[in-house]
Design a protein around this motif. Structure first.
Motif, PDB file in Angstrom:
ATOM      1  N   PHE A 112      35.830  32.652  30.844  1.00  0.00           N
ATOM      2  CA  PHE A 112      36.310  34.012  31.035  1.00  0.00           C
ATOM      3  C   PHE A 112      35.357  34.119  30.318  1.00  0.00           C
ATOM      4  O   PHE A 112      34.520  33.894  29.269  1.00  0.00           O
ATOM      5  N   ASP A 113      34.757  35.540  30.236  1.00  0.00           N
ATOM      6  CA  ASP A 113      33.884  36.321  30.474  1.00  0.00           C
ATOM      7  C   ASP A 113      33.518  37.441  29.011  1.00  0.00           C
ATOM      8  O   ASP A 113      34.836  37.963  29.228  1.00  0.00           O
ATOM      9  N   ASP A 114      33.080  37.568  29.070  1.00  0.00           N
ATOM     10  CA  ASP A 114      32.646  39.085  28.098  1.00  0.00           C
ATOM     11  C   ASP A 114      33.654  39.309  26.406  1.00  0.00           C
ATOM     12  O   ASP A 114      33.337  40.293  25.629  1.00  0.00           O
ATOM     13  N   GLY A 115      33.987  37.937  26.042  1.00  0.00           N
ATOM     14  CA  GLY A 115      35.035  38.199  24.531  1.00  0.00           C
ATOM     15  C   GLY A 115      33.261  37.976  23.775  1.00  0.00           C
ATOM     16  O   GLY A 115      32.645  37.688  24.319  1.00  0.00           O
ATOM     17  N   LEU A 161      27.409  30.954  26.968  1.00  0.00           N
ATOM     18  CA  LEU A 161      26.400  32.354  26.812  1.00  0.00           C
ATOM     19  C   LEU A 161      26.327  32.954  27.669  1.00  0.00           C
ATOM     20  O   LEU A 161      26.456  33.055  29.052  1.00  0.00           O
ATOM     21  N   HIS A 162      26.784  34.114  27.667  1.00  0.00           N
ATOM     22  CA  HIS A 162      27.206  35.687  28.412  1.00  0.00           C
ATOM     23  C   HIS A 162      25.474  36.637  28.191  1.00  0.00           C
ATOM     24  O   HIS A 162      26.034  37.103  28.865  1.00  0.00           O
ATOM     25  N   THR A 163      25.115  36.172  27.304  1.00  0.00           N
ATOM     26  CA  THR A 163      23.953  37.631  26.692  1.00  0.00           C
ATOM     27  C   THR A 163      24.929  38.281  25.748  1.00  0.00           C
ATOM     28  O   THR A 163      25.734  38.555  25.215  1.00  0.00           O
ATOM     29  N   SER A 165      24.303  41.800  24.762  1.00  0.00           N
ATOM     30  CA  SER A 165      24.578  43.102  24.197  1.00  0.00           C
ATOM     31  C   SER A 165      25.120  42.886  25.871  1.00  0.00           C
ATOM     32  O   SER A 165      25.540  43.865  26.001  1.00  0.00           O
ATOM     33  N   HIS A 166      25.103  42.246  26.590  1.00  0.00           N
ATOM     34  CA  HIS A 166      25.460  42.837  28.166  1.00  0.00           C
ATOM     35  C   HIS A 166      25.555  44.175  28.953  1.00  0.00           C
ATOM     36  O   HIS A 166      26.320  44.432  29.307  1.00  0.00           O
ATOM     37  N   ASN A 167      23.581  44.278  28.238  1.00  0.00           N
ATOM     38  CA  ASN A 167      23.578  45.685  29.032  1.00  0.00           C
ATOM     39  C   ASN A 167      22.498  45.797  29.790  1.00  0.00           C
ATOM     40  O   ASN A 167      21.804  44.903  29.575  1.00  0.00           O
ATOM     41  N   MET A 268      37.849  34.631  34.774  1.00  0.00           N
ATOM     42  CA  MET A 268      37.974  35.733  34.882  1.00  0.00           C
ATOM     43  C   MET A 268      37.269  36.518  33.159  1.00  0.00           C
ATOM     44  O   MET A 268      36.677  36.303  33.116  1.00  0.00           O
ATOM     45  N   HIS A 269      38.009  37.101  32.275  1.00  0.00           N
ATOM     46  CA  HIS A 269      37.540  37.494  31.142  1.00  0.00           C
ATOM     47  C   HIS A 269      38.849  38.186  30.478  1.00  0.00           C
ATOM     48  O   HIS A 269      39.495  38.371  30.512  1.00  0.00           O
ATOM     49  N   ASP A 270      38.013  37.774  29.286  1.00  0.00           N
ATOM     50  CA  ASP A 270      38.665  37.877  27.568  1.00  0.00           C
ATOM     51  C   ASP A 270      39.158  39.195  27.419  1.00  0.00           C
ATOM     52  O   ASP A 270      38.234  38.732  25.486  1.00  0.00           O
TER      53      ASP A 270
END
Ligand SMILES: [Zn+2]
Length: 311
Positions: A112-115, A161-163, A165-167, A268-270
């Motif tokens: 799961f990404d972005d949570g 870790l997905h960073t 800021s995700h920017n 997937m994304h949470d």
């Protein structure tokens, strides 16, 4: 007197005749003896030759017996070597079987990404209900969700870790920018859990093209992260939730692409609006369990599923 003379002559003649006869006899006797001696000599020589030949044959026989004994020993040695090799082959076969078994054991990694977000809590509840562990590639969201990061850790999920800021524009501006951002999210997780994650996922994946404003940045980063002790993970089955797929569409993605793989990294994304991801999660868990997959959290020995880098 004449009578005497005659007698003497007669005697003389007789003795001459006797002498000649004797000589002749002796002569023939000598010839015969000599022929016998020659014959005997010949026979003796033949006998000696036969003896010699017999001796040679005996020697040959001994040598052959020796050879037979030697080859018996060699045969025994070869037989023992063969039995050792057969044992080794059996051991290898059993190893190959066990490796094949391991390879054929199907595994799916739920990622799961972005949570974290409120959806993360719902996802954690469902995972808990089925006693399965997943992997969360976290970003910096509101500190009010820090307790979810703590809960992931406490419940045995993997935190990646997905960073921070995700920017895209910021993180892919330079190598330093990327690593500073990565360190920020690593510090955050460390402050919450006391553990420094080294498993990472690039925003957009390693194959992203959104970073092309900085040519070659992904080629450089994919090398650098590994040099610096990180492990990066892409995926080989996409639930489609990033593109906004509903429950049914996500399940169709899973039904279509999962049978192609024994080991799956499911993307997937949470994040906040991924309701369909939450709502289809139980169906996903059931599908994989019914199809013989083990659902496992990623660790550094898990396959990276690396994409082809496009920048
Ligand atoms: Zn992302």
């Amino acid at each position: 007197m004449n009578e005497w003379k005659r007698l003497v002559y007669v005697l003389l003649i007789l003795s001459c005749i006797l002498f000649i006869s004797l000589n002749t006899y002796v002569y023939y006797l000598t010839i015969e003896t000599s022929s016998n001696v020659t014959y005997l000599k010949k026979e003796t020589k033949k006998l000696n030759d036969l003896k010699e030949e017999n001796k040679k044959l005996l020697e040959k026989k001994n040598n052959i017996e020796k050879d037979v004994q030697k080859s018996d020993e060699e045969n025994k040695k070869i037989e023992s070597e063969i039995s050792t090799l057969e044992k080794e082959i059996k051991d290898l076969e059993s190893k190959v079987n066990s490796l094949n078994k391991q390879n054929s054991s199907k595994t799916v990694y739920f990622t799961f990404d972005d949570g974290p977000s409120p959806r993360t809590e719902e996802i954690l509840n469902i995972l808990d209900k089925y006693h399965v562990k997943a992997t969360f590639f976290v970003t910096n969201q509101s500190d009010q969700y820090n307790y979810l990061i703590k809960r992931m850790y406490d419940e045995g999920h993997t935190i990646g870790l997905h960073t921070y800021s995700h920017n895209y524009k910021e993180i892919y501006a330079s190598e330093d920018a990327y690593f500073n951002d990565l360190k920020a999210i690593q510090d955050k997780v460390y402050n919450i859990t006391g553990m420094r994650p080294v498993l990472i996922r690039f925003p957009g994946g390693s194959s992203n093209t959104v970073s092309r404003f900085n040519p070659g940045i992904m080629s450089r980063l994919t090398k650098l992260v590994e040099e610096r002790g990180f492990y990066y993970y892409d995926w080989n089955v996409d639930s489609g939730d990033a593109a906004g797929y509903n429950e049914e569409a996500q399940m169709n993605m899973i039904y279509t692409y999962s049978p192609k793989h024994d080991v799956i990294n499911l993307l997937m994304h949470d994040s906040t609006y991924k309701y369909a991801t939450v709502n289809s999660l139980e169906s996903k868990i059931k599908y994989y369990l019914d199809n013989g997959y083990t659902i496992a959290p990623l660790d550094s020995s898990s396959p990276g599923m690396h994409h082809m880098v496009n920048n």
